[in-house]
Design an enzyme around this catalytic site. Structure first.
Site, PDB file in Angstrom:
ATOM      1  N   GLU A  74       0.833  -1.199   0.000  1.00  6.75           N
ATOM      2  CA  GLU A  74       0.000   0.000   0.000  1.00  6.75           C
ATOM      3  C   GLU A  74       0.872   1.256   0.000  1.00  6.75           C
ATOM      4  OE1 GLU A  74      -3.532   2.006   2.736  1.00  6.75           O
ATOM      5  OE2 GLU A  74      -2.125   0.600   3.640  1.00  6.75           O
ATOM      6  N   ASP A  89      -5.431  -4.826  -3.876  1.00  4.49           N
ATOM      7  CA  ASP A  89      -5.896  -3.446  -4.025  1.00  4.49           C
ATOM      8  C   ASP A  89      -4.721  -2.497  -4.198  1.00  4.49           C
ATOM      9  OD1 ASP A  89      -5.142  -3.895  -1.270  1.00  4.49           O
ATOM     10  OD2 ASP A  89      -6.052  -1.965  -0.793  1.00  4.49           O
TER      11      ASP A  89
END
Length: 378
Positions: free
Chosen positions: A54, A235
């Site tokens: 991330e 993600d």
């Protein structure tokens, strides 16, 4: 500020300069972005000077916007950010992934139940194959383009400062940095302070007689096989691809090498769109039918799930595993990335199914978000 900011670009560049300054504390001595400047952390990581895929995706994004702020002139920082991602948080083949040749797509993994609380672990692997597991419809397709030994995706968590002392490949060397670790393994109730950090290279030099494996799984046949394993947060990879599109856009068709890396990344995170054990979806029971090569696409949600994982032996050559996940939520979805990968020629996959699968994601994501706003979804 020495003088008023005249534009949004000026304001961005002012903050950008602060963040990118080597003395800012945002980066390690190797140039790896920390998850946070502070070390105390109550989030997914349990220590701020770890990093995550991330954080790397935000680093990529920051440098992409810098291309816009410099009117397309400065692509060097973006290229450097990709080099750092490639070097530090994508496990290297063959150094960190010494052998994928034992992976059999007709037997991608053995079923293991998921319990709600840490007290339910370790769980037994289904060594007698009482629960059917489907075939992996991606392995051959990806192998034909990238080679059978390749698996190109980020691992989600890196011990940047080697605070746990595992060292690379369990060297136990305090001078090592940027070590692949994991934490969450024991059910939905396992909060950050209840996790047991462990190395992703298990040579059994730390932990119990079988390293940390015996905390999570019980498997009489393979439990004490020295192994490597990694878990992706798709993600974050989708965000990296999205940022790479903006870099491509702001540089007017530049950064082509990074675009190709982003496309490659998009192909491997497609594993996250499949049911964990490649069963026909929707699936609410261990008795759901498993897919075959003839109907393998019936195992995909066309949505980005919670994770994907892959691994194999350190010394043996006769096994390996790859799994998707069966948990999907709205925050991981990325319709923009799906749009880019299914409509922009420069981002088109060389595989047979990549473009079509991402096109499916594009429409399924919109359906999912609309459904979540209904009485039933809410």
């Amino acid at each position: 500020r020495s003088q008023p900011a005249d534009s949004l670009k000026d304001r961005f560049l002012e903050q950008y300069g602060k963040i990118m300054n080597k003395s800012s504390g945002y980066f390690s001595v190797d140039g790896v972005p920390y998850h946070s400047v502070e070390t105390l952390m109550v989030e997914a990581p349990d220590y701020g000077h770890e990093t995550t895929s991330e954080a790397f995706s935000e680093y990529i994004w920051l440098t992409a916007v810098n291309i816009w702020a410099t009117d397309g002139q400065n692509t060097e920082d973006f290229i450097t950010a990709w080099k750092m991602l490639d070097k530090y948080i994508i496990p290297d083949v063959p150094y960190d992934q010494p052998d994928n040749s034992g992976y059999n797509p007709t037997q991608p993994a053995e079923y293991a139940p998921e319990e709600d609380t840490p007290s339910g672990y370790p769980v037994p692997l289904d060594a007698n194959h009482q629960v059917s597991v489907g075939v992996d419809p991606l392995a051959t397709e990806l192998g034909s383009v990238y080679g059978q030994a390749e698996f190109y995706a980020t691992h989600w968590l890196l011990d940047v400062d080697n605070i746990y002392g595992f060292g690379k490949h369990e060297s136990l060397s305090s001078s090592d940095k940027n070590v692949y670790v994991n934490s969450y393994q024991r059910g939905a109730n396992e909060s950050v302070w209840r996790t047991v950090p462990q190395p992703e290279w298990e040579a059994f030099k730390v932990g119990g007689s079988c390293g940390y494996l015996e905390l999570f799984i019980f498997d009489p046949e393979y439990a004490c096989d020295e192994q490597w394993r990694y878990t992706g947060a798709p993600d974050a990879d989708a965000r990296t691809i999205q940022a790479t599109y903006w870099a491509y856009n702001f540089s007017k068709g530049g950064v082509t090498e990074q675009v190709q890396k982003a496309v490659k990344l998009s192909d491997f995170i497609r594993y996250s769109m499949f049911d964990k054990y490649f069963k026909v979806v929707p699936c609410y029971s261990v008795d759901c039918p498993a897919v075959t090569f003839e109907n393998g696409w019936n195992a995909t949600f066309y949505l980005i799930s919670w994770y994907m994982a892959w691994g194999g032996p350190i010394t043996d050559t006769y096994w390996g595993f790859r799994i998707g996940a069966s948990h999907v939520h709205q925050g991981y979805q990325n319709a923009f990335t799906a749009y880019v990968l299914s409509t922009v020629e420069a981002f088109e996959s060389k595989t047979t199914g990549g473009k079509g699968q991402w096109a499916g994601v594009r429409y399924k994501t919109m359906d999912f978000w609309e459904w979540l706003q209904t009485d039933q979804g809410a």
